[in-house]
Design a protein around this motif. Sequence first.
Motif, PDB file in Angstrom:
ATOM      1  N   GLU A 207      53.858 115.600  26.005  1.00 19.15           N
ATOM      2  CA  GLU A 207      55.145 115.126  25.494  1.00 19.15           C
ATOM      3  C   GLU A 207      55.914 116.276  24.830  1.00 19.15           C
ATOM      4  OE1 GLU A 207      56.415 112.205  25.921  1.00 19.15           O
ATOM      5  OE2 GLU A 207      54.665 111.163  26.728  1.00 19.15           O
ATOM      6  N   PRO A 208      57.138 116.552  25.265  1.00 24.17           N
ATOM      7  CA  PRO A 208      57.922 117.624  24.621  1.00 24.17           C
ATOM      8  C   PRO A 208      58.467 117.209  23.258  1.00 24.17           C
ATOM      9  CG  PRO A 208      59.218 116.591  26.350  1.00 24.17           C
ATOM     10  CD  PRO A 208      57.842 115.988  26.424  1.00 24.17           C
ATOM     11  N   TYR A 209      58.666 115.896  23.086  1.00 20.93           N
ATOM     12  CA  TYR A 209      59.195 115.368  21.823  1.00 20.93           C
ATOM     13  C   TYR A 209      58.436 114.094  21.452  1.00 20.93           C
ATOM     14  CZ  TYR A 209      63.163 118.475  22.714  1.00 20.93           C
ATOM     15  OH  TYR A 209      63.941 119.571  22.951  1.00 20.93           O
ATOM     16  N   PHE A 210      58.398 113.825  20.158  1.00 25.91           N
ATOM     17  CA  PHE A 210      57.829 112.563  19.700  1.00 25.91           C
ATOM     18  C   PHE A 210      58.794 111.425  20.046  1.00 25.91           C
ATOM     19  CE2 PHE A 210      55.329 115.165  16.617  1.00 25.91           C
ATOM     20  CZ  PHE A 210      54.074 114.689  16.982  1.00 25.91           C
ATOM     21  N   ILE A 211      58.240 110.315  20.516  1.00 25.56           N
ATOM     22  CA  ILE A 211      59.032 109.139  20.850  1.00 25.56           C
ATOM     23  C   ILE A 211      58.534 107.984  19.992  1.00 25.56           C
ATOM     24  CG2 ILE A 211      59.783 107.578  22.687  1.00 25.56           C
ATOM     25  CD1 ILE A 211      59.032 109.791  24.687  1.00 25.56           C
ATOM     26  N   GLY A 212      59.445 107.379  19.251  1.00 25.81           N
ATOM     27  CA  GLY A 212      59.070 106.323  18.318  1.00 25.81           C
ATOM     28  C   GLY A 212      58.295 105.197  18.967  1.00 25.81           C
ATOM     29  N   ILE A 213      58.695 104.804  20.175  1.00 23.29           N
ATOM     30  CA  ILE A 213      58.046 103.692  20.863  1.00 23.29           C
ATOM     31  C   ILE A 213      56.599 104.002  21.222  1.00 23.29           C
ATOM     32  CG2 ILE A 213      58.626 104.346  23.245  1.00 23.29           C
ATOM     33  CD1 ILE A 213      59.362 101.382  23.717  1.00 23.29           C
ATOM     34  N   LYS A 214      56.247 105.283  21.199  1.00 21.87           N
ATOM     35  CA  LYS A 214      54.873 105.690  21.476  1.00 21.87           C
ATOM     36  C   LYS A 214      54.123 106.026  20.190  1.00 21.87           C
ATOM     37  CE  LYS A 214      52.393 108.418  24.925  1.00 21.87           C
ATOM     38  NZ  LYS A 214      52.532 109.399  26.035  1.00 21.87           N
ATOM     39  N   VAL A 215      54.835 106.521  19.201  1.00 21.37           N
ATOM     40  CA  VAL A 215      54.202 106.921  17.940  1.00 21.37           C
ATOM     41  C   VAL A 215      53.806 105.719  17.099  1.00 21.37           C
ATOM     42  CG1 VAL A 215      54.559 108.083  15.730  1.00 21.37           C
ATOM     43  CG2 VAL A 215      55.338 109.170  17.845  1.00 21.37           C
ATOM     44  N   PHE A 216      54.714 104.767  16.938  1.00 19.25           N
ATOM     45  CA  PHE A 216      54.454 103.665  16.014  1.00 19.25           C
ATOM     46  C   PHE A 216      53.285 102.770  16.423  1.00 19.25           C
ATOM     47  CE2 PHE A 216      58.951 104.502  14.659  1.00 19.25           C
ATOM     48  CZ  PHE A 216      58.611 104.922  13.378  1.00 19.25           C
ATOM     49  N   PRO A 217      53.097 102.455  17.718  1.00 20.03           N
ATOM     50  CA  PRO A 217      51.886 101.701  18.082  1.00 20.03           C
ATOM     51  C   PRO A 217      50.604 102.464  17.760  1.00 20.03           C
ATOM     52  CG  PRO A 217      53.498 101.557  19.848  1.00 20.03           C
ATOM     53  CD  PRO A 217      54.004 102.580  18.883  1.00 20.03           C
ATOM     54  N   ALA A 218      50.635 103.794  17.940  1.00 18.72           N
ATOM     55  CA  ALA A 218      49.462 104.622  17.623  1.00 18.72           C
ATOM     56  C   ALA A 218      49.189 104.601  16.120  1.00 18.72           C
ATOM     57  CB  ALA A 218      49.680 106.050  18.101  1.00 18.72           C
ATOM     58  N   VAL A 219      50.238 104.760  15.333  1.00 16.36           N
ATOM     59  CA  VAL A 219      50.095 104.727  13.870  1.00 16.36           C
ATOM     60  C   VAL A 219      49.585 103.360  13.414  1.00 16.36           C
ATOM     61  CG1 VAL A 219      51.367 104.780  11.681  1.00 16.36           C
ATOM     62  CG2 VAL A 219      51.844 106.489  13.450  1.00 16.36           C
ATOM     63  N   LEU A 220      50.128 102.297  13.997  1.00 18.79           N
ATOM     64  CA  LEU A 220      49.718 100.941  13.635  1.00 18.79           C
ATOM     65  C   LEU A 220      48.248 100.706  13.960  1.00 18.79           C
ATOM     66  CD1 LEU A 220      50.765  98.246  12.505  1.00 18.79           C
ATOM     67  CD2 LEU A 220      51.259  97.555  14.871  1.00 18.79           C
ATOM     68  N   LEU A 221      47.799 101.198  15.121  1.00 17.03           N
ATOM     69  CA  LEU A 221      46.399 101.047  15.508  1.00 17.03           C
ATOM     70  C   LEU A 221      45.473 101.743  14.519  1.00 17.03           C
ATOM     71  CD1 LEU A 221      44.156 100.261  17.508  1.00 17.03           C
ATOM     72  CD2 LEU A 221      44.668 102.376  18.771  1.00 17.03           C
ATOM     73  N   LEU A 222      45.811 102.996  14.173  1.00 17.16           N
ATOM     74  CA  LEU A 222      44.982 103.764  13.239  1.00 17.16           C
ATOM     75  C   LEU A 222      44.960 103.109  11.861  1.00 17.16           C
ATOM     76  CD1 LEU A 222      46.175 107.395  14.127  1.00 17.16           C
ATOM     77  CD2 LEU A 222      44.133 106.227  14.958  1.00 17.16           C
ATOM     78  N   PHE A 223      46.115 102.647  11.417  1.00 17.25           N
ATOM     79  CA  PHE A 223      46.212 102.048  10.082  1.00 17.25           C
ATOM     80  C   PHE A 223      45.448 100.728  10.013  1.00 17.25           C
ATOM     81  CE2 PHE A 223      48.440  99.854   6.575  1.00 17.25           C
ATOM     82  CZ  PHE A 223      48.319 100.834   5.600  1.00 17.25           C
ATOM     83  N   ILE A 224      45.568  99.907  11.049  1.00 19.89           N
ATOM     84  CA  ILE A 224      44.848  98.630  11.071  1.00 19.89           C
ATOM     85  C   ILE A 224      43.345  98.870  11.090  1.00 19.89           C
ATOM     86  CG2 ILE A 224      44.325  96.612  12.509  1.00 19.89           C
ATOM     87  CD1 ILE A 224      47.279  96.517  13.263  1.00 19.89           C
ATOM     88  N   TYR A 225      42.910  99.877  11.853  1.00 16.73           N
ATOM     89  CA  TYR A 225      41.482 100.182  11.903  1.00 16.73           C
ATOM     90  C   TYR A 225      41.000 100.641  10.529  1.00 16.73           C
ATOM     91  CZ  TYR A 225      37.026 101.613  13.914  1.00 16.73           C
ATOM     92  OH  TYR A 225      35.685 101.710  14.209  1.00 16.73           O
ATOM     93  N   ALA A 226      41.821 101.464   9.857  1.00 19.97           N
ATOM     94  CA  ALA A 226      41.459 101.937   8.513  1.00 19.97           C
ATOM     95  C   ALA A 226      41.347 100.767   7.542  1.00 19.97           C
ATOM     96  CB  ALA A 226      42.503 102.939   8.015  1.00 19.97           C
ATOM     97  N   LEU A 227      42.279  99.828   7.635  1.00 19.75           N
ATOM     98  CA  LEU A 227      42.222  98.640   6.766  1.00 19.75           C
ATOM     99  C   LEU A 227      40.986  97.793   7.073  1.00 19.75           C
ATOM    100  CD1 LEU A 227      45.933  97.392   6.614  1.00 19.75           C
ATOM    101  CD2 LEU A 227      44.612  98.500   4.804  1.00 19.75           C
ATOM    102  N   ALA A 228      40.617  97.719   8.355  1.00 22.45           N
ATOM    103  CA  ALA A 228      39.419  96.962   8.737  1.00 22.45           C
ATOM    104  C   ALA A 228      38.171  97.595   8.127  1.00 22.45           C
ATOM    105  CB  ALA A 228      39.304  96.907  10.256  1.00 22.45           C
ATOM    106  N   LEU A 229      38.086  98.929   8.169  1.00 24.96           N
ATOM    107  CA  LEU A 229      36.953  99.623   7.556  1.00 24.96           C
ATOM    108  C   LEU A 229      36.924  99.384   6.045  1.00 24.96           C
ATOM    109  CD1 LEU A 229      37.057 103.083   9.407  1.00 24.96           C
ATOM    110  CD2 LEU A 229      35.411 101.233   9.760  1.00 24.96           C
TER     111      LEU A 229
END
Length: 242
Positions: A207-229
């Motif tokens: 990816e040459p640039y960050f795209i919000g539609i791709k970044v936010f699902p990734a961030v949400l996944l990581l954050f939800i997993y962290a909350l689960a732990l």
Amino acid sequence: MRIISGLIKYQYLQYLKSNKFVMPFAALVVMLFTLYSAKPVSVVASLASCCLFVFLISSWIGTSVCILEDTASEQIIRLRLRSTNQYDWGHALFLLSLSMLTALLCLLIPVLINLSNSQMLFDRKLLPEDIIFGFFLLSSSAFMGCSLGELSHPRVIKDRKSALLMITLVDIVSVIKTSLTAAFPVSKFILWIVPPISFLPDSFAKEPYFIGIKVFPAVLLLFIYALALTFVKISILQKRKF
């Protein structure tokens, strides 16, 4: 809110007085200078790769933070707060704020290196959205690492050597998860449970640039997993008591 902020300040004082932050953050700085020693590098790919290292180092931070509070002090604080949940989730907020500081450091160093090299470090001009999206990805990766490291808490796993061995093993498997599932497809039915960090470099490598539609699902996944732990750790602590 005042009680929670006071608790977070107390946790920071405990952490800084212990000097346990020195080695992880020294390792992080060395890693950053090594990662950005060559130029030019891709803005997106380098920050995505940095998330892997931040996850590993944050896991180290988590394993060191969870043993700072001695049992007597923790019991006294819990009694004064009159709320077990306040203490446990206040500690989680402390880890989140520590993760955000780690993310800021991971952004500050390459920005300074870029400025000192006449803005020739990256293959293109650094944009404000690179900093914003990079901060979200790094913060969530760090928070997930800290949350994983916290599972080595003495009341979760009594034997310290076994706890550190388990966290190290999970760290390694998490980082090479994508390669393992590619080589052994059947392993995905088992490895889905380990932290989802290995997909980041592959997802953003081209990816040459960050795209919000791709970044936010990734961030949400990581954050939800962290909350689960975090929820798993808190549930075990509240069940086992002291």
